[in-house]
Design a protein around this motif. Structure first.
Motif, PDB file in Angstrom:
ATOM      1  N   GLU A  72      -7.671 -14.807   2.446  1.00  0.00           N
ATOM      2  CA  GLU A  72      -6.869 -14.245   1.365  1.00  0.00           C
ATOM      3  C   GLU A  72      -7.725 -13.461   0.385  1.00  0.00           C
ATOM      4  O   GLU A  72      -7.335 -12.382  -0.081  1.00  0.00           O
ATOM      5  CB  GLU A  72      -6.122 -15.361   0.632  1.00  0.00           C
ATOM      6  N   ALA A  73      -8.914 -13.985   0.072  1.00  0.00           N
ATOM      7  CA  ALA A  73      -9.805 -13.286  -0.853  1.00  0.00           C
ATOM      8  C   ALA A  73     -10.222 -11.924  -0.289  1.00  0.00           C
ATOM      9  O   ALA A  73     -10.242 -10.918  -1.017  1.00  0.00           O
ATOM     10  CB  ALA A  73     -11.045 -14.148  -1.122  1.00  0.00           C
ATOM     11  N   VAL A  74     -10.529 -11.878   1.000  1.00  0.00           N
ATOM     12  CA  VAL A  74     -10.945 -10.621   1.628  1.00  0.00           C
ATOM     13  C   VAL A  74      -9.773  -9.644   1.701  1.00  0.00           C
ATOM     14  O   VAL A  74      -9.942  -8.442   1.485  1.00  0.00           O
ATOM     15  CB  VAL A  74     -11.526 -10.899   3.034  1.00  0.00           C
ATOM     16  N   LEU A  75      -8.564 -10.152   1.974  1.00  0.00           N
ATOM     17  CA  LEU A  75      -7.377  -9.297   1.985  1.00  0.00           C
ATOM     18  C   LEU A  75      -7.152  -8.644   0.624  1.00  0.00           C
ATOM     19  O   LEU A  75      -6.917  -7.439   0.531  1.00  0.00           O
ATOM     20  CB  LEU A  75      -6.152 -10.121   2.374  1.00  0.00           C
ATOM     21  N   GLN A  76      -7.217  -9.446  -0.419  1.00  0.00           N
ATOM     22  CA  GLN A  76      -6.991  -8.913  -1.755  1.00  0.00           C
ATOM     23  C   GLN A  76      -8.051  -7.886  -2.130  1.00  0.00           C
ATOM     24  O   GLN A  76      -7.743  -6.846  -2.733  1.00  0.00           O
ATOM     25  CB  GLN A  76      -6.976 -10.058  -2.778  1.00  0.00           C
ATOM     26  N   ARG A  77      -9.293  -8.160  -1.761  1.00  0.00           N
ATOM     27  CA  ARG A  77     -10.372  -7.221  -2.068  1.00  0.00           C
ATOM     28  C   ARG A  77     -10.154  -5.888  -1.358  1.00  0.00           C
ATOM     29  O   ARG A  77     -10.367  -4.815  -1.938  1.00  0.00           O
ATOM     30  CB  ARG A  77     -11.716  -7.827  -1.649  1.00  0.00           C
ATOM     31  N   ASN A  78      -9.690  -5.947  -0.119  1.00  0.00           N
ATOM     32  CA  ASN A  78      -9.473  -4.711   0.631  1.00  0.00           C
ATOM     33  C   ASN A  78      -8.204  -3.995   0.215  1.00  0.00           C
ATOM     34  O   ASN A  78      -8.122  -2.773   0.359  1.00  0.00           O
ATOM     35  CB  ASN A  78      -9.486  -4.997   2.135  1.00  0.00           C
ATOM     36  N   LEU A  79      -7.236  -4.723  -0.318  1.00  0.00           N
ATOM     37  CA  LEU A  79      -6.059  -4.057  -0.869  1.00  0.00           C
ATOM     38  C   LEU A  79      -6.468  -3.229  -2.079  1.00  0.00           C
ATOM     39  O   LEU A  79      -6.034  -2.079  -2.245  1.00  0.00           O
ATOM     40  CB  LEU A  79      -4.998  -5.089  -1.252  1.00  0.00           C
ATOM     41  N   GLU A  80      -7.312  -3.781  -2.925  1.00  0.00           N
ATOM     42  CA  GLU A  80      -7.816  -3.028  -4.077  1.00  0.00           C
ATOM     43  C   GLU A  80      -8.687  -1.858  -3.631  1.00  0.00           C
ATOM     44  O   GLU A  80      -8.650  -0.777  -4.225  1.00  0.00           O
ATOM     45  CB  GLU A  80      -8.613  -3.964  -5.004  1.00  0.00           C
ATOM     46  N   ARG A  81      -9.441  -2.091  -2.572  1.00  0.00           N
ATOM     47  CA  ARG A  81     -10.287  -1.026  -2.009  1.00  0.00           C
ATOM     48  C   ARG A  81      -9.416   0.128  -1.519  1.00  0.00           C
ATOM     49  O   ARG A  81      -9.720   1.305  -1.755  1.00  0.00           O
ATOM     50  CB  ARG A  81     -11.083  -1.630  -0.849  1.00  0.00           C
ATOM     51  N   TRP A  82      -8.301  -0.209  -0.867  1.00  0.00           N
ATOM     52  CA  TRP A  82      -7.395   0.825  -0.383  1.00  0.00           C
ATOM     53  C   TRP A  82      -6.740   1.573  -1.543  1.00  0.00           C
ATOM     54  O   TRP A  82      -6.625   2.794  -1.531  1.00  0.00           O
ATOM     55  CB  TRP A  82      -6.327   0.197   0.514  1.00  0.00           C
ATOM     56  N   LYS A  83      -6.338   0.831  -2.562  1.00  0.00           N
ATOM     57  CA  LYS A  83      -5.734   1.481  -3.726  1.00  0.00           C
ATOM     58  C   LYS A  83      -6.711   2.462  -4.361  1.00  0.00           C
ATOM     59  O   LYS A  83      -6.322   3.540  -4.813  1.00  0.00           O
ATOM     60  CB  LYS A  83      -5.304   0.428  -4.752  1.00  0.00           C
ATOM     61  N   ALA A  84      -7.994   2.086  -4.378  1.00  0.00           N
ATOM     62  CA  ALA A  84      -9.008   2.979  -4.938  1.00  0.00           C
ATOM     63  C   ALA A  84      -9.111   4.256  -4.104  1.00  0.00           C
ATOM     64  O   ALA A  84      -9.271   5.353  -4.634  1.00  0.00           O
ATOM     65  CB  ALA A  84     -10.361   2.274  -4.996  1.00  0.00           C
ATOM     66  N   HIS A  85      -8.990   4.102  -2.780  1.00  0.00           N
ATOM     67  CA  HIS A  85      -9.042   5.276  -1.910  1.00  0.00           C
ATOM     68  C   HIS A  85      -7.843   6.192  -2.138  1.00  0.00           C
ATOM     69  O   HIS A  85      -7.942   7.405  -1.964  1.00  0.00           O
ATOM     70  CB  HIS A  85      -9.080   4.841  -0.437  1.00  0.00           C
ATOM     71  N   LEU A  86      -6.717   5.607  -2.537  1.00  0.00           N
ATOM     72  CA  LEU A  86      -5.517   6.408  -2.761  1.00  0.00           C
ATOM     73  C   LEU A  86      -5.680   7.371  -3.937  1.00  0.00           C
ATOM     74  O   LEU A  86      -4.976   8.374  -4.028  1.00  0.00           O
ATOM     75  CB  LEU A  86      -4.308   5.497  -3.018  1.00  0.00           C
TER      76      LEU A  86
ATOM     77  N   ALA B  62       0.833  -1.208   0.000  1.00  0.00           N
ATOM     78  CA  ALA B  62       0.000   0.000   0.000  1.00  0.00           C
ATOM     79  C   ALA B  62       0.865   1.254   0.000  1.00  0.00           C
ATOM     80  O   ALA B  62       0.581   2.230  -0.702  1.00  0.00           O
ATOM     81  CB  ALA B  62      -0.923  -0.004   1.222  1.00  0.00           C
ATOM     82  N   MET B  63       1.968   1.221   0.766  1.00  0.00           N
ATOM     83  CA  MET B  63       2.845   2.385   0.828  1.00  0.00           C
ATOM     84  C   MET B  63       3.550   2.624  -0.500  1.00  0.00           C
ATOM     85  O   MET B  63       3.703   3.772  -0.942  1.00  0.00           O
ATOM     86  CB  MET B  63       3.868   2.197   1.946  1.00  0.00           C
ATOM     87  N   ALA B  64       3.994   1.555  -1.148  1.00  0.00           N
ATOM     88  CA  ALA B  64       4.652   1.710  -2.453  1.00  0.00           C
ATOM     89  C   ALA B  64       3.707   2.351  -3.457  1.00  0.00           C
ATOM     90  O   ALA B  64       4.104   3.188  -4.276  1.00  0.00           O
ATOM     91  CB  ALA B  64       5.132   0.351  -2.957  1.00  0.00           C
ATOM     92  N   GLN B  65       2.435   1.977  -3.389  1.00  0.00           N
ATOM     93  CA  GLN B  65       1.434   2.585  -4.254  1.00  0.00           C
ATOM     94  C   GLN B  65       1.214   4.051  -3.881  1.00  0.00           C
ATOM     95  O   GLN B  65       1.124   4.930  -4.742  1.00  0.00           O
ATOM     96  CB  GLN B  65       0.113   1.817  -4.144  1.00  0.00           C
ATOM     97  N   THR B  66       1.141   4.318  -2.571  1.00  0.00           N
ATOM     98  CA  THR B  66       0.893   5.668  -2.092  1.00  0.00           C
ATOM     99  C   THR B  66       1.964   6.644  -2.567  1.00  0.00           C
ATOM    100  O   THR B  66       1.674   7.755  -3.012  1.00  0.00           O
ATOM    101  CB  THR B  66       0.860   5.688  -0.549  1.00  0.00           C
ATOM    102  N   LEU B  67       3.229   6.220  -2.451  1.00  0.00           N
ATOM    103  CA  LEU B  67       4.350   7.090  -2.778  1.00  0.00           C
ATOM    104  C   LEU B  67       4.792   6.983  -4.237  1.00  0.00           C
ATOM    105  O   LEU B  67       5.766   7.620  -4.634  1.00  0.00           O
ATOM    106  CB  LEU B  67       5.535   6.758  -1.855  1.00  0.00           C
ATOM    107  N   SER B  68       4.083   6.156  -5.012  1.00  0.00           N
ATOM    108  CA  SER B  68       4.422   5.949  -6.436  1.00  0.00           C
ATOM    109  C   SER B  68       5.859   5.466  -6.606  1.00  0.00           C
ATOM    110  O   SER B  68       6.601   5.930  -7.479  1.00  0.00           O
ATOM    111  CB  SER B  68       4.198   7.246  -7.232  1.00  0.00           C
ATOM    112  N   ILE B  69       6.259   4.514  -5.752  1.00  0.00           N
ATOM    113  CA  ILE B  69       7.623   3.966  -5.820  1.00  0.00           C
ATOM    114  C   ILE B  69       7.599   2.450  -6.041  1.00  0.00           C
ATOM    115  O   ILE B  69       8.582   1.764  -5.770  1.00  0.00           O
ATOM    116  CB  ILE B  69       8.422   4.290  -4.539  1.00  0.00           C
TER     117      ILE B  69
END
Length: 274
Positions: free
Chosen positions: A251-265, A195-202
């Motif tokens: 694992e399915a719920v984790l992946q779904r929420n990772l995408e959810r977080w990326k959308a929030h970013l 999530a942090m790598a996505q946040t900082l575009s790194i």
């Protein structure tokens, strides 16, 4: 005479059943739960409803609670230290992402096994020459770790004696130090790091070794002072935690929420502070 005997038997059966009926009738129907407000994808403050928390742990707990006939409210209670204090006091029933710490056993009952794993990885710059296979390989190299990291007590003891770690206020600053070359590695959770790598575009500048350096769990922990803390609830939750890994749901719920977080970013919201 027969009627009298039957009446006596009925009373005896009722008395024998009374404790079980009392437990069933008295079991908790609503749980108020809290946790860290800044630990995506496990838990974070809902930008659309800041009074509540969302994330994979919230979704998993709601799923489990629904199967037990319980209603769950995931409430924001401030930063993690404040959330822990709210649960200790009994003002809130449960933590949804508790780290296993011996000093907390005096006020919390931990549900085993953990609701979710939180593997910590060694993150380096792309092209780094750091040769890491096991934790001792990091000795002599400077790394960074967020003050909010939740490592196992055993690893923290090892790190204090064997590693050179710069403590940063949050994970953002740890990764910034890595990219700037001020440290050689960062210790961060698998998903928090992503999530942090996505946040900082790194994401194209850093990489994680797939071998976890530490594997702390995120546990459900219910307050000794909660009116909902009873053997029935603890037993049922432990049973559900045992069944979760085999279900594939975690694992399915984790992946779904990772995408959810990326959308929030992509929206104008604050970056994760874990």
């Amino acid at each position: 005479m027969e009627m009298h005997r039957l009446s006596g038997w009925s009373m005896l059966v009722s008395l024998l059943l009374w404790p079980a009926l009392s437990v069933a009738a008295g079991k908790c129907e609503r749980l108020v739960v809290t946790g860290s407000p800044d630990a995506p994808p496990y838990l974070w403050q809902d930008p659309q409803d800041p009074a509540h928390l969302i994330g994979s742990n919230a979704d998993l707990l709601r799923q489990v609670a629904g199967e037990l006939g319980l209603i769950v409210e995931l409430r924001y209670a401030g930063k993690r230290s404040q959330a822990i204090e709210e649960v200790r006091s009994g003002r809130i029933d449960m933590l949804a992402d508790a780290s296993l710490m011996t000093q907390q056993l005096e006020s919390l009952d931990y549900i085993h096994p953990a609701l979710a794993g939180n593997d910590y990885l060694v993150w380096t710059r792309i092209g780094s020459t750091l040769d890491y296979t096991e934790a001792k390989d990091l000795s002599g190299h400077t790394g960074a770790v967020s003050q909010q990291a939740r490592l196992t007590q055993a690893f923290e003891a090892f790190a204090r004696s064997q590693l050179t770690l710069v403590s940063t206020p949050n994970l953002t600053q740890a990764f910034q130090k890595l990219v700037l070359g001020e440290v050689e590695y960062v210790l961060a959770g698998r998903y928090a790091g992503m999530a942090m790598a996505q946040t900082l575009s790194i994401a194209n500048d850093v990489q994680a070794d797939p071998q976890p350096i530490d594997k702390p769990g995120l546990f459900l922990a219910i307050s000794h002072n909660s009116a909902c803390n009873d053997p029935w609830l603890r037993g049922q939750l432990a049973k559900k935690m045992t069944e979760l890994p085999a279900s594939g749901l975690t694992e399915a719920v984790l992946q779904r929420n990772l995408e959810r977080w990326k959308a929030h970013l992509k929206q104008p919201v604050s970056t994760p502070k874990q």
